[in-house]
Design an enzyme around this catalytic site. Structure first.
Site, PDB file in Angstrom:
ATOM      1  N   ASP A 131       4.361  -1.378  -4.349  1.00 14.68           N
ATOM      2  CA  ASP A 131       3.157  -1.876  -5.023  1.00 14.68           C
ATOM      3  C   ASP A 131       3.369  -1.951  -6.639  1.00 14.68           C
ATOM      4  O   ASP A 131       3.094  -3.111  -7.322  1.00 14.68           O
ATOM      5  CB  ASP A 131       1.873  -1.504  -4.980  1.00 14.68           C
ATOM      6  CG  ASP A 131       1.236  -1.950  -3.644  1.00 14.68           C
ATOM      7  OD1 ASP A 131       1.915  -2.637  -2.729  1.00 14.68           O
ATOM      8  OD2 ASP A 131       0.034  -1.512  -3.069  1.00 14.68           O
TER       9      ASP A 131
ATOM     10  N   HIS B 120       0.846  -1.240  -0.193  1.00 17.81           N
ATOM     11  CA  HIS B 120       0.050   0.044   0.036  1.00 17.81           C
ATOM     12  C   HIS B 120       0.972   1.496   0.109  1.00 17.81           C
ATOM     13  O   HIS B 120       0.303   2.188   0.322  1.00 17.81           O
ATOM     14  CB  HIS B 120      -1.104   0.000   1.266  1.00 17.81           C
ATOM     15  CG  HIS B 120      -1.712  -1.103   1.078  1.00 17.81           C
ATOM     16  ND1 HIS B 120      -2.690  -1.713   0.181  1.00 17.81           N
ATOM     17  CD2 HIS B 120      -1.945  -2.127   2.331  1.00 17.81           C
ATOM     18  CE1 HIS B 120      -3.185  -2.996   0.256  1.00 17.81           C
ATOM     19  NE2 HIS B 120      -2.904  -3.101   1.566  1.00 17.81           N
TER      20      HIS B 120
END
Length: 217
Positions: free
Chosen positions: A186, A181
């Site tokens: 990511d 996150h």
């Protein structure tokens, strides 16, 4: 110059599209009303034998646009404090302008026609990029207006996993949930995953395509 339609060059692999991995972190689920708080982009490169690898990257913390909604649950989920001055946040315009410049350069250098967003649950990231582009009035958006490559769908097909962390682990790609996150982390993991799936398909003989004559001998 190599043939732009050759199977082992980037322009020939995805029908002239230039894949760019994107991840966004936001203040909610509504791209029109909720803040875009963080974005990262990773370009992809193909070597002379047709193997795909991550390339250049950009990452920005972003100031919420004026009047943007910030859902407390979304902020708790991402751990982002939009008011923290240490974020070094920039405007949506500044972030997207830099990313678009990088992407347009990649399109030109790889003889592609247009960029296409690669993302995990890609419709979400695509919608926020498009909404922010519209808000800022940026011209010459290099990305396709609706087509994407979704690694959640591809992960389900190739690896039997649709969650990013599980798909990465199944593919043998390390994944640290403590760093998840973060748009930069990511995007990096999604880029590795997409490259692994594309390369695995090639390794298994799925690419380059075999003609009917070659199949029948």
């Amino acid at each position: 110059m190599s043939d732009k339609k050759a199977p082992n060059v980037l322009s020939g692999r995805f029908r002239g599209y230039y894949p760019v991995v994107i991840d966004v972190e936001t203040g909610g689920f509504n791209a029109k009303t909720d803040a875009l708080l963080e974005i990262a982009a990773v370009t992809l490169e193909m070597d002379g034998e047709g193997w795909l690898t991550p390339g250049e990257s950009l990452h920005f913390h972003i100031e919420p646009f004026e009047g943007a909604n910030l859902e407390p649950a979304a902020l708790e989920f991402t751990g982002i404090d939009p008011l923290n001055p240490l974020r070094g946040a920039v405007s949506e315009y500044e972030a997207l302008h830099a990313i678009f410049k990088m992407v347009r350069k990649g399109i030109k250098n790889n003889h592609c026609n247009r960029a296409i967003i690669v993302a995990h649950n890609a419709n979400f990231d695509h919608s926020f990029v498009m909404a922010a582009t519209e808000r800022t009035g940026l011209k010459r958006n290099p990305f396709h207006p609706f087509a994407t490559f979704d690694t959640a769908a591809l992960g389900g097909l190739v690896l039997g996993q649709t969650i990013l962390a599980k798909a990465c682990i199944t593919a043998g790609i390390p994944f640290d949930n403590n760093q998840a996150h973060s748009a930069l982390y990511d995007t990096d993991r999604t880029a590795e995953l997409f490259c692994e799936m594309v390369n695995r398909w090639k390794q298994l003989g799925g690419w380059p395509l075999t003609t009917t004559a070659e199949k029948t001998g």
